[in-house]
Design a protein around this motif. Structure first.
Motif, PDB file in Angstrom:
ATOM      1  N   GLU A 153      26.404  28.726  33.095  1.00 32.95           N
ATOM      2  CA  GLU A 153      25.589  28.729  31.872  1.00 32.95           C
ATOM      3  C   GLU A 153      24.162  29.122  32.204  1.00 32.95           C
ATOM      4  N   PHE A 154      23.475  29.602  31.176  1.00 32.33           N
ATOM      5  CA  PHE A 154      22.089  30.021  31.358  1.00 32.33           C
ATOM      6  C   PHE A 154      21.426  30.086  29.997  1.00 32.33           C
ATOM      7  N   ALA A 155      20.122  30.222  30.001  1.00 31.68           N
ATOM      8  CA  ALA A 155      19.359  30.262  28.744  1.00 31.68           C
ATOM      9  C   ALA A 155      19.636  31.558  28.003  1.00 31.68           C
ATOM     10  N   TYR A 156      19.815  31.431  26.692  1.00 27.52           N
ATOM     11  CA  TYR A 156      19.978  32.618  25.846  1.00 27.52           C
ATOM     12  C   TYR A 156      18.606  33.244  25.598  1.00 27.52           C
ATOM     13  N   ALA A 157      18.551  34.566  25.748  1.00 29.01           N
ATOM     14  CA  ALA A 157      17.300  35.274  25.462  1.00 29.01           C
ATOM     15  C   ALA A 157      17.636  36.717  25.105  1.00 29.01           C
ATOM     16  N   PRO A 158      17.041  37.245  24.045  1.00 32.16           N
ATOM     17  CA  PRO A 158      17.289  38.640  23.713  1.00 32.16           C
ATOM     18  C   PRO A 158      16.669  39.559  24.764  1.00 32.16           C
ATOM     19  N   PRO A 159      17.198  40.797  24.912  1.00 29.80           N
ATOM     20  CA  PRO A 159      18.352  41.331  24.192  1.00 29.80           C
ATOM     21  C   PRO A 159      19.640  40.622  24.624  1.00 29.80           C
ATOM     22  N   PRO A 160      20.643  40.565  23.724  1.00 30.23           N
ATOM     23  CA  PRO A 160      21.822  39.755  23.995  1.00 30.23           C
ATOM     24  C   PRO A 160      22.837  40.399  24.937  1.00 30.23           C
ATOM     25  N   ILE A 161      22.601  41.627  25.372  1.00 27.16           N
ATOM     26  CA  ILE A 161      23.555  42.320  26.237  1.00 27.16           C
ATOM     27  C   ILE A 161      23.422  41.822  27.678  1.00 27.16           C
ATOM     28  N   ILE A 162      24.554  41.502  28.308  1.00 23.29           N
ATOM     29  CA  ILE A 162      24.557  41.153  29.721  1.00 23.29           C
ATOM     30  C   ILE A 162      25.579  42.025  30.449  1.00 23.29           C
ATOM     31  N   ASN A 163      25.331  42.278  31.720  1.00 22.01           N
ATOM     32  CA  ASN A 163      26.238  43.041  32.566  1.00 22.01           C
ATOM     33  C   ASN A 163      26.941  42.095  33.538  1.00 22.01           C
ATOM     34  N   ILE A 164      28.237  42.263  33.669  1.00 19.85           N
ATOM     35  CA  ILE A 164      29.039  41.409  34.537  1.00 19.85           C
ATOM     36  C   ILE A 164      29.654  42.269  35.634  1.00 19.85           C
ATOM     37  N   GLU A 165      29.267  42.028  36.864  1.00 19.58           N
ATOM     38  CA  GLU A 165      29.819  42.764  38.001  1.00 19.58           C
ATOM     39  C   GLU A 165      30.980  41.950  38.586  1.00 19.58           C
ATOM     40  N   LEU A 166      32.161  42.563  38.675  1.00 14.74           N
ATOM     41  CA  LEU A 166      33.339  41.901  39.217  1.00 14.74           C
ATOM     42  C   LEU A 166      33.486  42.260  40.695  1.00 14.74           C
ATOM     43  N   VAL A 167      33.362  41.247  41.528  1.00 13.32           N
ATOM     44  CA  VAL A 167      33.348  41.467  42.982  1.00 13.32           C
ATOM     45  C   VAL A 167      34.344  40.526  43.659  1.00 13.32           C
ATOM     46  N   LYS A 168      34.682  40.854  44.902  1.00  9.38           N
ATOM     47  CA  LYS A 168      35.531  39.973  45.696  1.00  9.38           C
ATOM     48  C   LYS A 168      34.804  38.650  45.922  1.00  9.38           C
ATOM     49  N   HIS A 169      35.566  37.575  45.844  1.00 10.93           N
ATOM     50  CA  HIS A 169      34.964  36.247  45.936  1.00 10.93           C
ATOM     51  C   HIS A 169      34.112  36.082  47.190  1.00 10.93           C
ATOM     52  N   GLY A 170      32.903  35.563  46.975  1.00 14.08           N
ATOM     53  CA  GLY A 170      31.996  35.290  48.082  1.00 14.08           C
ATOM     54  C   GLY A 170      31.259  36.489  48.618  1.00 14.08           C
TER      55      GLY A 170
END
Length: 256
Positions: A187-204
């Protein structure tokens, strides 16, 4: 007259006694226990699903085939501790997507699932969204049932989701995403702009799960919302891997 009534009583009692026994005078009355199965499902496809109980179609809201929300409190009787089997079928193909067996050892139980193209998630109500620590925050957990469906990455371990703002600032990391289970809660604080990027990586690591090909998913934050996000590999018209979608949020379909 009294003797006649006595004879009639004895005769009636004998009929009751012998109709309740088999040939060797063993009682044939069955043990009975009430049972209840709470069925909660969602079918995101136009292909209808059907639900059977011990092979018999269940009727829900006067229908025998379902798309969208599927909701029924199914009440029945366990006879002689016999199990009750509930199956979910694709009506068009007849394919049994899954079956559940319930016994009188637990007379009340829940069956819950989510169905989409290439995705069948069992027991979805057992997964809980994370609890936000304060207002003005947003949070997520992730699952990836179609990992390697199109990418054939060769990597079958757990993944992490590194969540960043569009300016590159890291907001948090959800760890241990697998095909079968949700990640840790971030979780984290909401702040505009509302778009977030999620990078999918190997664990660790910070290494993409597809060698030499960064996998970045965009998601729109919702203030004061905690999501259960289903990641889904997508393909182009030629069937080649084209990316990962993150638009399925189980919180939109079920009451947690």
């Amino acid at each position: 007259m009294k003797n006649m009534f006595k004879l009639l009583f004895v005769f009636a009692f004998a009929i009751i006694l012998f109709t309740g026994c088999n040939d060797d005078l063993t009682p044939v009355y069955e043990e009975q226990y009430p049972g209840k199965i709470v069925i909660r499902g969602y079918n995101a496809l136009t292909d209808s699903l059907q639900v059977t109980a011990n092979g018999e179609l269940l009727e829900i809201n006067n229908e025998l085939a379902f798309t969208g929300t599927i909701s029924k409190d199914y009440q029945f009787v366990f006879y002689n501790n016999q199990a009750e089997t509930i199956s979910i079928l694709n009506k068009q193909t007849g394919e049994v997507l899954t079956s559940y067996t319930f016994t009188s050892g637990n007379i009340s139980d829940t069956l819950s699932f989510y169905y989409n193209d290439g995705i069948f998630l069992n027991d979805v109500l057992s997964y809980k969204p994370g609890v936000l620590s304060a207002t003005g925050r947003t949070g997520y957990r992730f699952i990836f049932p179609t990992l390697n469906r199109y990418s054939n990455s060769g990597y079958n371990g757990a993944l992490d989701a590194i969540i960043k703002k569009v300016n590159g600032e890291v907001l948090g990391v959800a760890e241990n995403i697998t095909k079968e289970s949700f990640s840790t809660f971030v979780e984290f604080a909401y702040a505009p702009p509302p778009i977030i990027n999620i990078e999918l990586v190997k664990h660790g690591t910070t290494e993409p799960y597809i060698t030499g090909q960064p996998v970045v998913v965009q998601l729109v934050m919702q203030n004061n919302k905690s999501g259960l996000i289903v990641l889904n590999e997508t393909a182009n018209e030629n069937g080649a891997f084209s990316g990962v979608d993150a638009t399925i949020n189980l919180v939109d379909y079920f009451n947690y």
